[in-house]
Scaffold this active site. Structure first.
Site, PDB file in Angstrom:
ATOM      1  N   LYS A  36       0.764  -1.242  -0.055  1.00  0.00           N
ATOM      2  CA  LYS A  36       0.012   0.073  -0.115  1.00  0.00           C
ATOM      3  C   LYS A  36       0.934   1.422  -0.107  1.00  0.00           C
ATOM      4  O   LYS A  36       1.724   1.407   0.562  1.00  0.00           O
ATOM      5  CB  LYS A  36      -0.906   0.006   1.367  1.00  0.00           C
ATOM      6  CG  LYS A  36      -2.193  -1.258   1.280  1.00  0.00           C
ATOM      7  CD  LYS A  36      -2.737  -1.256   2.575  1.00  0.00           C
ATOM      8  CE  LYS A  36      -1.854  -1.447   3.830  1.00  0.00           C
ATOM      9  NZ  LYS A  36      -2.755  -1.582   5.021  1.00  0.00           N
ATOM     10  N   THR A  85      -7.634  10.209   7.805  1.00  0.00           N
ATOM     11  CA  THR A  85      -7.207   8.990   7.169  1.00  0.00           C
ATOM     12  C   THR A  85      -6.981   7.881   8.132  1.00  0.00           C
ATOM     13  O   THR A  85      -6.423   6.905   8.116  1.00  0.00           O
ATOM     14  CB  THR A  85      -5.749   8.920   6.540  1.00  0.00           C
ATOM     15  OG1 THR A  85      -4.934   9.579   7.563  1.00  0.00           O
ATOM     16  CG2 THR A  85      -5.987   9.863   5.326  1.00  0.00           C
ATOM     17  N   GLY A 140      -8.018   4.437   9.997  1.00  0.00           N
ATOM     18  CA  GLY A 140      -8.726   3.284   9.420  1.00  0.00           C
ATOM     19  C   GLY A 140      -8.729   3.396   8.086  1.00  0.00           C
ATOM     20  O   GLY A 140      -9.522   2.119   7.578  1.00  0.00           O
ATOM     21  N   THR A 141      -7.907   3.646   7.191  1.00  0.00           N
ATOM     22  CA  THR A 141      -7.719   3.693   6.038  1.00  0.00           C
ATOM     23  C   THR A 141      -7.338   1.866   5.452  1.00  0.00           C
ATOM     24  O   THR A 141      -7.785   1.354   4.784  1.00  0.00           O
ATOM     25  CB  THR A 141      -6.894   4.292   5.270  1.00  0.00           C
ATOM     26  OG1 THR A 141      -5.542   4.525   5.813  1.00  0.00           O
ATOM     27  CG2 THR A 141      -7.301   5.854   4.881  1.00  0.00           C
ATOM     28  N   GLY A 142      -6.193   1.570   6.366  1.00  0.00           N
ATOM     29  CA  GLY A 142      -5.842   0.193   5.947  1.00  0.00           C
ATOM     30  C   GLY A 142      -6.850  -0.776   6.176  1.00  0.00           C
ATOM     31  O   GLY A 142      -7.364  -1.721   5.251  1.00  0.00           O
ATOM     32  N   CYS A 143      -7.515  -0.590   7.444  1.00  0.00           N
ATOM     33  CA  CYS A 143      -8.586  -1.636   7.780  1.00  0.00           C
ATOM     34  C   CYS A 143      -9.646  -1.532   6.750  1.00  0.00           C
ATOM     35  O   CYS A 143     -10.176  -2.711   6.452  1.00  0.00           O
ATOM     36  CB  CYS A 143      -9.187  -1.270   9.184  1.00  0.00           C
ATOM     37  SG  CYS A 143      -7.944  -1.258  10.461  1.00  0.00           S
TER      38      CYS A 143
END
Ligand SMILES: Nc1ncnc2c1ncn2[C@@H]1O[C@H](COP(=O)(O)OP(=O)(O)O)[C@@H](O)[C@H]1O
Ligand SMILES: Cc1ncc(COP(=O)(O)OP(=O)(O)O)c(N)n1
Length: 276
Positions: free
Chosen positions: A178, A210, A212-215
């Site tokens: 990512k 941003t 919690g973008t990865g979750c």
């Protein structure tokens, strides 16, 4: 009354009391993408947009019992892991996933929250690599997580490609590197399937919202796999989902705000588009 066959997805992750990341982000994303969501809790975090104020892990036994409750009755079409926190929780998780033969496993190797709070114990990364990565269909490291997994600093584009190859050799079918933490005008993610690289990119949005973008991104990939999309299709939808969620930001909290989980569905319904 008719009963429709429903795709089911399971998240194994920590709770974010502020609702932007963790189990809460995953379940919201599953719901928005039309997938029935299930959850196995690994830890409660006391957390808001300002940071993490406390981490309270469950025992490995409590995690294993929840996994058995799912396995004894419900078969998920796809599974994702998020915050696993400790080596014994990872061992219990890998053991139950292998026991039930659950497919379409997405691993978000959550290690550190944006504010710097550790969400994985220092001694647990080796267990993640040994026990969980070989079971994975796809792993979704951000750049600091990829550096931690490979033990190398990633400066150039070729470093990122080499890291993807090395993480792929640890066992997952695919790796998506990512690009949220890289600089530049584009948020560029790189999917590696062991042979080819595919780029997914979008304009970088300059915002504080941003958290919690990865979750959210890995949950959207999981939802796509649960519905039978190919990995490439699932990543494409997830990229559109996270872009909309960051663009249509919510004014919540005074720190790093959450993404907007209902933006993607609202946009598609406004455009007359079908949900994939
Ligand atoms: N500012 C941004 N603008 C557009 N996309 C972003 C931005 N920040 C992150 N993304 C995208 O969000 C997804 C999650 O990436 P990232 O933020 O690196 O994960 P993590 O939350 O695990 O650190 C990726 O698709 C990434 O490209
Ligand atoms: C409970 C919990 N799980 C995971 C995270 C990390 O989420 P992520 O999507 O990487 O978002 P940031 O922490 O980077 O904002 C978390 N914070 N809490």
């Amino acid at each position: 009354m008719t009963t429709a066959e429903t795709a089911k997805a399971l998240t194994i992750a920590g709770s974010d009391s502020g609702g932007g990341a963790g189990i809460q982000a995953d379940l919201k994303t599953f719901q928005e993408l039309g997938v029935y969501g299930m959850s196995v809790l690994t830890a409660a975090t006391a957390q808001n947009t300002l940071g993490v104020q406390g981490v309270f892990p469950l025992t490995a036994e409590a995690v294993a019992r929840q996994l058995d409750s799912i396995g004894e009755d419900l078969t998920p079409d796809a599974v994702k892991t998020g915050m696993l926190f400790s080596a014994d929780i990872i061992e219990a998780t890998a053991d139950r996933i292998a026991h039930y033969g659950w497919r379409n496993l997405v691993i978000d190797p959550v290690m550190v929250a944006k504010g710097g709070a550790p969400l994985l114990k220092a001694d647990a990364a080796v267990t993640l690599i040994r026990d969980l990565l070989p079971l994975a269909m796809i792993i979704t490291p951000n750049l600091p997580e990829a550096e931690m997994l490979t033990g190398t600093k990633l400066f150039k584009a070729e470093d990122i490609r080499e890291a993807a190859r090395r993480i792929h050799a640890m066992g997952p079918d695919m790796v998506i590197m990512k690009g949220g933490h890289a600089g530049g005008d584009l948020a560029r993610d790189l999917l590696y399937d062991g042979t080819e690289f595919t780029v997914f990119e979008s304009p970088r949005i300059h915002t504080m919202a941003t958290h919690g973008t990865g979750c959210t991104y890995s949950a959207a990939i999981t939802a796509g796999l649960a519905k039978g999309l190919t990995t490439t299709e699932a990543v494409r939808v997830a990229k559109d989902f996270i872009q909309a969620a960051i663009e249509d930001s919510l004014d919540i909290g005074s720190g790093h705000g959450p993404t907007n989980h209902f933006a993607y569905r609202r946009r598609r319904s406004q455009n007359g588009g079908e949900l994939k």
